[in-house]
Scaffold this active site. Structure first.
Site: not given
Ligand code: ADP
Length: 465
Positions: A161, A369
């Site tokens: 991932h 990322d």
């Molecule tokens: P990572 O897997 O590195 O955290 P991604 O952008 O691929 O980054 O996925 C992040 C996930 O977490 C997304 O589905 C997003 O909606 C969720 N997310 C990120 N920040 C928040 C937050 N503050 N509150 C709720 N969900 C969050």
């Protein structure tokens, strides 16, 4: 030799550090895996989330929502060495190009190897040769090799991932060959982006002597595996519907009250050093500095709940963001205007969808990322008749698919500032045109497409090579 049948008729066994057990409504990946697991009578193997003071790696068999789970406990020292140590302090920083934050400690590797071994043993005990084993992510580079060494023949796939860095960076891990050979022992390896595939193939060719023997096929010694480019998606249609749910509209209404007639610029991230949050805040300061005309007419809201806050770097990042937002608000704010709002907490999926929809600009500027699903969620949540504009880092895997976003270098403060201005000034017709292309793309390559694209690689891969 394992007989190959179409993947859809075989039992799927998912292996990941965390499972959906206990939180069945969790994100898109969990849902996508659970669906297939439920359809094929499958099994999900993962950490139970429980930590014990004494060494104790019991496997609990249980069931939820039509899916069987094998959940493995960890001891405190396993957790510290495997999770906080090798996964979070070696692999996460190095794979995200942050060698300066990596801590190489041989005890971490010993714990990582032992936990991978524990999971391999659980796979061997709980699965049959005809099952498909799908391992998720950087916690488990070694499982396929360990299964082979134990004489346990299974068809195995691995999806990474996070990014695969340049070989020069990967090679700085003292045990990189162990990890590289571990990856190549799987039958299918899935990566997020063409850039990751280039880095990975260069590494295995230069370092491990791999030979390309087909479009997606590589051979090392007598083992041949498939490398599949497989960018992960979201459940775009369902996310789009969430953005007009009651919870979404309530959240948007609350924020709109504070906004008044100002345009909202939104950032949503886990608080992690890979997300480029200080650089983003500095970019916004540059915007306020260069374009005073915007003072009072926009509001930047950053949502970033603390993650892995036990690790020192995260505490430092939190402090840095507190200071930066305080300074920027002090420098540019006014009696009736707070330029940056920084909310260190999480929101429910529907609420987030409502906030994305309200925002004229989605600011997604990670320094590195694997994919970045927030970029896709932002697009899914927009109003087709008045969509916002996505500003996206060139270093997110998503940038290789989402070319109609405004693509920028997140280290370049002026680029961040200027792209936000461009987004704010973009005519409706251009916003609609860009959004339509992006939305069609995330619907076409959604989470179900991702799962099927990965699993179908097993159908063409000769078994047991
Ligand atoms: P990572 O897997 O590195 O955290 P991604 O952008 O691929 O980054 O996925 C992040 C996930 O977490 C997304 O589905 C997003 O909606 C969720 N997310 C990120 N920040 C928040 C937050 N503050 N509150 C709720 N969900 C969050």
């Amino acid at each position: 030799m394992i007989k190959t049948r179409p993947h859809s008729s075989r039992r799927l066994v998912a292996v990941s550090n965390r499972t959906s057990f206990g939180s069945p409504s969790a994100g898109g990946l969990a849902v996508a895996l659970s669906d297939t697991l439920a359809e094929t009578g499958g099994l999900w193997i993962g950490w139970s989330g429980k930590i014990f003071d004494m060494p104790r790696r019991r496997v609990h068999l249980t069931e939820e929502g039509g899916v069987s789970f094998a959940l493995i406990d960890m001891s405190k020292s396993d957790y510290e060495g495997f999770y906080l140590g090798y996964a979070n302090s070696v692999l996460w920083p190095v794979m995200h190009n942050r060698l300066d934050l990596a801590v190489f400690d041989s005890d971490y590797l010993a714990a990582y190897t032992a936990i991978n071994q524990q999971f391999a043993r659980a796979i061997s005990d709980q699965t049959a040769p005809s099952d498909l084993i799908w391992v998720q992510d950087y916690h488990f580079f070694l499982i396929a090799k360990q299964l082979k060494d134990a004489g346990c023949h299974r068809q195995t796939g691995f999806f990474l991932h996070i990014p695969f860095p340049a070989p020069e960076v990967f090679r700085s891990i003292p045990d990189h060959r162990l990890l590289g050979e571990g990856l190549c022992a799987y039958d299918v390896v899935g990566l997020q982006s063409p850039h990751d595939c280039k880095n990975f193939t260069r590494y295995i060719q230069e370092e491990l002597g791999a030979e390309q023997v087909g479009e997606e096929r590589y051979r090392i010694g007598d083992h041949t595996f498939t490398l599949r480019l497989c960018p992960i998606g979201i459940d775009a249609e369902s996310f789009s519907q969430s953005a007009t749910s009651d919870a979404a509209e309530n959240a948007a209404r609350k924020l709109a009250k504070f906004l008044g007639d100002r345009h909202l610029i939104i950032g949503v991230d886990r608080m992690d050093y890979s997300k480029g949050l200080p650089q983003r805040f500095e970019g916004m300061a540059t915007l306020f500095d260069k374009y005073p005309v915007l003072h009072g007419s926009i509001s930047f809201t950053q949502i970033a709940p603390p993650s892995r806050s036990v690790v020192e770097e995260y505490a430092q990042l939190r402090q840095q963001l507190d200071e930066l937002s305080g300074r920027i608000n002090g420098d540019y704010g006014d009696l009736d205007w707070i330029p940056i709002r920084y909310l260190a907490r999480g929101y429910e999926r529907d609420e987030l969808a409502g906030l994305y929809r309200l925002a004229r600009v989605g600011l997604v500027t990670p320094l590195q990322d694997g994919m970045n699903l927030v970029a896709k969620e932002y697009i899914a949540a927009q109003d087709p008749d008045d969509p916002g504009v996505l500003v996206l880092s060139q270093f997110a895997g998503a940038a290789e698919q989402m070319k109609e976003a405004l693509i920028i270098n997140p280290h370049d403060r002026d680029a961040v500032a200027d792209s936000v201005l461009t987004a704010l000034n973009m005519p409706l017709e251009e916003r609609k045109r860009r959004w339509r292309v992006l939305y069609d793309g995330i619907c076409r390559q959604d989470i179900t497409w991702w799962r099927e694209h990965f699993l179908s690689a097993f159908d063409s891969a000769p078994a047991g090579t």
